[in-house]
Write a protein that holds these residues in place. Structure first.
Motif, PDB file in Angstrom:
ATOM      1  N   GLN A 144      44.993 -10.116  64.792  1.00  0.00           N
ATOM      2  CA  GLN A 144      44.266 -11.121  65.563  1.00  0.00           C
ATOM      3  C   GLN A 144      44.633 -12.531  65.127  1.00  0.00           C
ATOM      4  O   GLN A 144      44.779 -13.442  65.954  1.00  0.00           O
ATOM      5  CB  GLN A 144      42.761 -10.902  65.419  1.00  0.00           C
ATOM      6  CG  GLN A 144      41.905 -11.812  66.282  1.00  0.00           C
ATOM      7  CD  GLN A 144      42.138 -11.589  67.764  1.00  0.00           C
ATOM      8  OE1 GLN A 144      41.934 -10.494  68.257  1.00  0.00           O
ATOM      9  NE2 GLN A 144      42.558 -12.623  68.474  1.00  0.00           N
ATOM     10  N   SER A 145      44.792 -12.725  63.810  1.00  0.00           N
ATOM     11  CA  SER A 145      45.185 -14.050  63.319  1.00  0.00           C
ATOM     12  C   SER A 145      46.583 -14.440  63.806  1.00  0.00           C
ATOM     13  O   SER A 145      46.838 -15.606  64.135  1.00  0.00           O
ATOM     14  CB  SER A 145      45.137 -14.073  61.788  1.00  0.00           C
ATOM     15  OG  SER A 145      46.082 -13.174  61.231  1.00  0.00           O
ATOM     16  N   LYS A 146      47.474 -13.448  63.898  1.00  0.00           N
ATOM     17  CA  LYS A 146      48.818 -13.734  64.408  1.00  0.00           C
ATOM     18  C   LYS A 146      48.787 -14.028  65.907  1.00  0.00           C
ATOM     19  O   LYS A 146      49.532 -14.892  66.389  1.00  0.00           O
ATOM     20  CB  LYS A 146      49.745 -12.554  64.111  1.00  0.00           C
ATOM     21  CG  LYS A 146      50.008 -12.335  62.625  1.00  0.00           C
ATOM     22  CD  LYS A 146      50.912 -11.126  62.400  1.00  0.00           C
ATOM     23  CE  LYS A 146      51.187 -10.925  60.909  1.00  0.00           C
ATOM     24  NZ  LYS A 146      52.054  -9.746  60.651  1.00  0.00           N
ATOM     25  N   TYR A 150      49.900 -17.435  68.242  1.00  0.00           N
ATOM     26  CA  TYR A 150      50.994 -17.204  69.182  1.00  0.00           C
ATOM     27  C   TYR A 150      50.779 -18.043  70.446  1.00  0.00           C
ATOM     28  O   TYR A 150      49.705 -18.019  71.042  1.00  0.00           O
ATOM     29  CB  TYR A 150      51.050 -15.715  69.541  1.00  0.00           C
ATOM     30  CG  TYR A 150      52.102 -15.354  70.561  1.00  0.00           C
ATOM     31  CD1 TYR A 150      53.453 -15.458  70.257  1.00  0.00           C
ATOM     32  CD2 TYR A 150      51.746 -14.903  71.830  1.00  0.00           C
ATOM     33  CE1 TYR A 150      54.417 -15.113  71.195  1.00  0.00           C
ATOM     34  CE2 TYR A 150      52.698 -14.555  72.772  1.00  0.00           C
ATOM     35  CZ  TYR A 150      54.033 -14.664  72.443  1.00  0.00           C
ATOM     36  OH  TYR A 150      54.993 -14.342  73.368  1.00  0.00           O
ATOM     37  N   ASN A 151      51.778 -18.779  70.822  1.00  0.00           N
ATOM     38  CA  ASN A 151      51.705 -19.621  72.015  1.00  0.00           C
ATOM     39  C   ASN A 151      52.171 -18.812  73.226  1.00  0.00           C
ATOM     40  O   ASN A 151      53.362 -18.543  73.381  1.00  0.00           O
ATOM     41  CB  ASN A 151      52.571 -20.872  71.839  1.00  0.00           C
ATOM     42  CG  ASN A 151      52.059 -21.779  70.749  1.00  0.00           C
ATOM     43  OD1 ASN A 151      50.840 -21.930  70.582  1.00  0.00           O
ATOM     44  ND2 ASN A 151      52.965 -22.382  69.985  1.00  0.00           N
ATOM     45  N   ASN A 154      52.253 -20.204  80.195  1.00  0.00           N
ATOM     46  CA  ASN A 154      51.186 -20.526  81.146  1.00  0.00           C
ATOM     47  C   ASN A 154      50.899 -19.329  82.055  1.00  0.00           C
ATOM     48  O   ASN A 154      51.817 -18.705  82.580  1.00  0.00           O
ATOM     49  CB  ASN A 154      51.571 -21.736  81.993  1.00  0.00           C
ATOM     50  CG  ASN A 154      51.635 -23.015  81.174  1.00  0.00           C
ATOM     51  OD1 ASN A 154      50.941 -23.142  80.165  1.00  0.00           O
ATOM     52  ND2 ASN A 154      52.463 -23.954  81.595  1.00  0.00           N
ATOM     53  N   GLY A 155      49.622 -19.042  82.233  1.00  0.00           N
ATOM     54  CA  GLY A 155      49.239 -17.926  83.090  1.00  0.00           C
ATOM     55  C   GLY A 155      49.139 -16.597  82.370  1.00  0.00           C
ATOM     56  O   GLY A 155      48.807 -15.587  82.985  1.00  0.00           O
ATOM     57  N   TYR A 156      49.432 -16.590  81.075  1.00  0.00           N
ATOM     58  CA  TYR A 156      49.372 -15.349  80.300  1.00  0.00           C
ATOM     59  C   TYR A 156      48.288 -15.466  79.223  1.00  0.00           C
ATOM     60  O   TYR A 156      48.000 -16.558  78.735  1.00  0.00           O
ATOM     61  CB  TYR A 156      50.713 -15.054  79.613  1.00  0.00           C
ATOM     62  CG  TYR A 156      51.814 -14.626  80.554  1.00  0.00           C
ATOM     63  CD1 TYR A 156      52.160 -13.289  80.692  1.00  0.00           C
ATOM     64  CD2 TYR A 156      52.518 -15.569  81.301  1.00  0.00           C
ATOM     65  CE1 TYR A 156      53.165 -12.892  81.551  1.00  0.00           C
ATOM     66  CE2 TYR A 156      53.528 -15.189  82.165  1.00  0.00           C
ATOM     67  CZ  TYR A 156      53.852 -13.847  82.287  1.00  0.00           C
ATOM     68  OH  TYR A 156      54.849 -13.466  83.135  1.00  0.00           O
ATOM     69  N   GLU A 157      47.739 -14.339  78.848  1.00  0.00           N
ATOM     70  CA  GLU A 157      46.809 -14.288  77.717  1.00  0.00           C
ATOM     71  C   GLU A 157      46.948 -12.948  77.015  1.00  0.00           C
ATOM     72  O   GLU A 157      47.351 -11.956  77.626  1.00  0.00           O
ATOM     73  CB  GLU A 157      45.369 -14.507  78.173  1.00  0.00           C
ATOM     74  CG  GLU A 157      44.838 -13.451  79.118  1.00  0.00           C
ATOM     75  CD  GLU A 157      43.397 -13.706  79.530  1.00  0.00           C
ATOM     76  OE1 GLU A 157      42.767 -12.779  80.056  1.00  0.00           O
ATOM     77  OE2 GLU A 157      42.918 -14.845  79.297  1.00  0.00           O
ATOM     78  N   VAL A 158      46.636 -12.941  75.735  1.00  0.00           N
ATOM     79  CA  VAL A 158      46.759 -11.738  74.911  1.00  0.00           C
ATOM     80  C   VAL A 158      45.398 -11.449  74.299  1.00  0.00           C
ATOM     81  O   VAL A 158      44.738 -12.348  73.767  1.00  0.00           O
ATOM     82  CB  VAL A 158      47.804 -11.933  73.787  1.00  0.00           C
ATOM     83  CG1 VAL A 158      47.951 -10.640  72.984  1.00  0.00           C
ATOM     84  CG2 VAL A 158      49.153 -12.344  74.369  1.00  0.00           C
ATOM     85  N   GLU A 159      44.966 -10.201  74.381  1.00  0.00           N
ATOM     86  CA  GLU A 159      43.696  -9.819  73.773  1.00  0.00           C
ATOM     87  C   GLU A 159      43.856  -8.497  73.032  1.00  0.00           C
ATOM     88  O   GLU A 159      44.674  -7.655  73.416  1.00  0.00           O
ATOM     89  CB  GLU A 159      42.593  -9.723  74.815  1.00  0.00           C
ATOM     90  CG  GLU A 159      42.825  -8.691  75.896  1.00  0.00           C
ATOM     91  CD  GLU A 159      41.668  -8.622  76.883  1.00  0.00           C
ATOM     92  OE1 GLU A 159      41.731  -7.779  77.793  1.00  0.00           O
ATOM     93  OE2 GLU A 159      40.718  -9.402  76.723  1.00  0.00           O
ATOM     94  N   LEU A 160      43.077  -8.356  71.977  1.00  0.00           N
ATOM     95  CA  LEU A 160      43.129  -7.161  71.132  1.00  0.00           C
ATOM     96  C   LEU A 160      42.017  -6.220  71.562  1.00  0.00           C
ATOM     97  O   LEU A 160      40.834  -6.579  71.539  1.00  0.00           O
ATOM     98  CB  LEU A 160      42.955  -7.556  69.664  1.00  0.00           C
ATOM     99  CG  LEU A 160      43.232  -6.484  68.611  1.00  0.00           C
ATOM    100  CD1 LEU A 160      44.672  -6.023  68.679  1.00  0.00           C
ATOM    101  CD2 LEU A 160      42.932  -7.035  67.219  1.00  0.00           C
ATOM    102  N   THR A 161      42.381  -4.998  71.973  1.00  0.00           N
ATOM    103  CA  THR A 161      41.395  -4.036  72.450  1.00  0.00           C
ATOM    104  C   THR A 161      41.602  -2.703  71.732  1.00  0.00           C
ATOM    105  O   THR A 161      42.118  -2.669  70.628  1.00  0.00           O
ATOM    106  CB  THR A 161      41.511  -3.856  73.984  1.00  0.00           C
ATOM    107  OG1 THR A 161      42.834  -3.372  74.297  1.00  0.00           O
ATOM    108  CG2 THR A 161      41.279  -5.162  74.709  1.00  0.00           C
ATOM    109  N   GLY A 162      41.205  -1.630  72.365  1.00  0.00           N
ATOM    110  CA  GLY A 162      41.402  -0.304  71.785  1.00  0.00           C
ATOM    111  C   GLY A 162      40.295   0.067  70.817  1.00  0.00           C
ATOM    112  O   GLY A 162      39.129  -0.326  70.973  1.00  0.00           O
ATOM    113  N   GLU A 163      40.643   0.806  69.782  1.00  0.00           N
ATOM    114  CA  GLU A 163      39.657   1.312  68.832  1.00  0.00           C
ATOM    115  C   GLU A 163      38.966   0.174  68.094  1.00  0.00           C
ATOM    116  O   GLU A 163      37.780   0.248  67.782  1.00  0.00           O
ATOM    117  CB  GLU A 163      40.343   2.255  67.834  1.00  0.00           C
ATOM    118  CG  GLU A 163      39.377   2.941  66.887  1.00  0.00           C
ATOM    119  CD  GLU A 163      40.077   3.946  65.978  1.00  0.00           C
ATOM    120  OE1 GLU A 163      39.426   4.435  65.053  1.00  0.00           O
ATOM    121  OE2 GLU A 163      41.268   4.220  66.210  1.00  0.00           O
ATOM    122  N   ASN A 164      39.704  -0.900  67.807  1.00  0.00           N
ATOM    123  CA  ASN A 164      39.102  -2.036  67.112  1.00  0.00           C
ATOM    124  C   ASN A 164      37.973  -2.643  67.936  1.00  0.00           C
ATOM    125  O   ASN A 164      36.917  -2.999  67.404  1.00  0.00           O
ATOM    126  CB  ASN A 164      40.178  -3.092  66.829  1.00  0.00           C
ATOM    127  CG  ASN A 164      39.624  -4.326  66.157  1.00  0.00           C
ATOM    128  OD1 ASN A 164      39.254  -4.304  64.998  1.00  0.00           O
ATOM    129  ND2 ASN A 164      39.568  -5.426  66.899  1.00  0.00           N
TER     130      ASN A 164
END
Length: 343
Positions: A144-146, A150-151, A154-164
């Protein structure tokens, strides 16, 4: 790349790994408009050409409706045939035909085997497993810290899901359950003691129990998991028993006329045996679970370790902390209220 550079992350996979090579038709809108064609009209004619089956009619045989399907040789169509496909349009208000390669380009491109959507937004998944030597919570925090650094374009996003994500949601629910349990325990003791102060003193055993549970996890090198959080929920209900027994007996002695200091010392001597016995029976009963012997025992091991550690720590300190707090908060003398029926 972020997952590959994270210690403990293994079996890294992407939903784009199963990509396929396709022939992509890109229509030149300006050229198509010269023949009065839109992109949708061009694709519709291409689709008709590539369609291998067409249902023409339905016949009835023995009371059963059967579809009549006409098959063509679309499966034998080559890229060359597709380029030379004549598209029907109009030019100078007259019907006209134009070859597809005049108004479009056909190229090879790599594409995902499927396109996934969530809330009408396309998404792709990058997944990883955790090896036996690492904790999913710590690895997720590192990832998550990485991700935060992370840049994204535009128009994109990253999210951490799953078991966590599931673990974090469950942890929040358990914390709320523990807080609600503490409130209920306090209200029940208020009804029992007919006082707001005595239950408040007993409630100090709960932080002691939680501290002991965390120390138990630290000593045994266990992680703070969902099952261990259930151990804290159990502790909240068990550990107050010792404080209730102690405070209740002190109040009885003081109502009988014994001074506060003598009542505290007498309660320590008289109630140490039942307090230790009730704690030891629970500790011994859960010791087999704490050993982690047998298949699937790791699921309940954290719960038992937290319960045992919390009971040991809280039971020993209850005999010291509760009397001190009682002496600090109870300054007034306690007297019996005698009601004469004749009056």
């Amino acid at each position: 790349d972020i997952l590959k550079n994270t210690d403990g992350a293994i079996d890294i996979k992407s939903s784009l790994d199963n990509s396929e090579v396709e022939q992509r038709v890109s229509v030149n809108k300006d050229e198509a408009m010269k023949y009065g064609l839109t992109v949708a009209q061009v694709y519709q004619q291409i689709s008709e050409k590539l369609k291998s089956e067409t249902t023409s009619t339905t016949i009835t045989s023995n009371s059963n409706d059967l579809a009549v399907v006409i098959k063509n040789n679309a499966s034998e169509t080559t890229i060359k045939d597709l380029k030379l496909l004549e598209i029907k349009g109009t030019k100078n208000n007259k019907d006209a035909k134009v070859k597809l390669n005049k108004i479009a380009t056909i190229t090879n491109a790599t594409t995902p085997a499927s396109i996934n959507h969530k809330n009408q937004t396309r998404y792709m998944t990058v997944s990883a497993s955790v090896d036996e030597d690492h904790n999913i919570g710590l690895i997720s925090r590192d990832i998550q810290s990485k991700i935060d650094d992370y840049n994204t374009p535009n128009g994109y996003e990253v999210e951490l899901t799953g078991e966590n994500e599931t673990i974090n949601s469950t942890m929040k629910d358990l914390v709320l359950m523990i807080l609600l349990a503490i409130v209920f325990i306090y209200l029940i003791m208020v009804a029992q003691f007919q006082s707001l102060l005595s239950p408040f003193i007993v409630m100090f055993t709960i932080p002691l129990a939680f501290t002991g549970g965390l120390l138990g996890l630290l000593v045994t090198r266990q992680i703070l998991s969902v099952t261990s959080m259930l151990g804290f929920l159990i502790l909240a209900g068990i550990v107050v028993n010792n404080g209730i027994v102690f405070v209740d007996y002190v109040n009885q002695l003081r109502l009988d006329g014994v001074d506060k200091r003598t009542a505290l010392l007498e309660t320590g001597r008289a109630r140490i045996r039942p307090i230790l016995m009730t704690a030891m029976t629970t500790i011994l009963a859960m010791s087999t679970m704490a050993l982690g012997v047998g298949m699937g025992s790791e699921l309940s091991q954290g719960l038992s370790i937290v319960t045992i550690g919390g009971l040991l720590y809280a039971t020993l300190l209850t005999l010291f902390i509760v009397p001190i707090l009682y002496d600090i908060f109870h300054r007034r003398e306690m007297k019996k209220i005698i009601i004469d029926d004749e009056d």
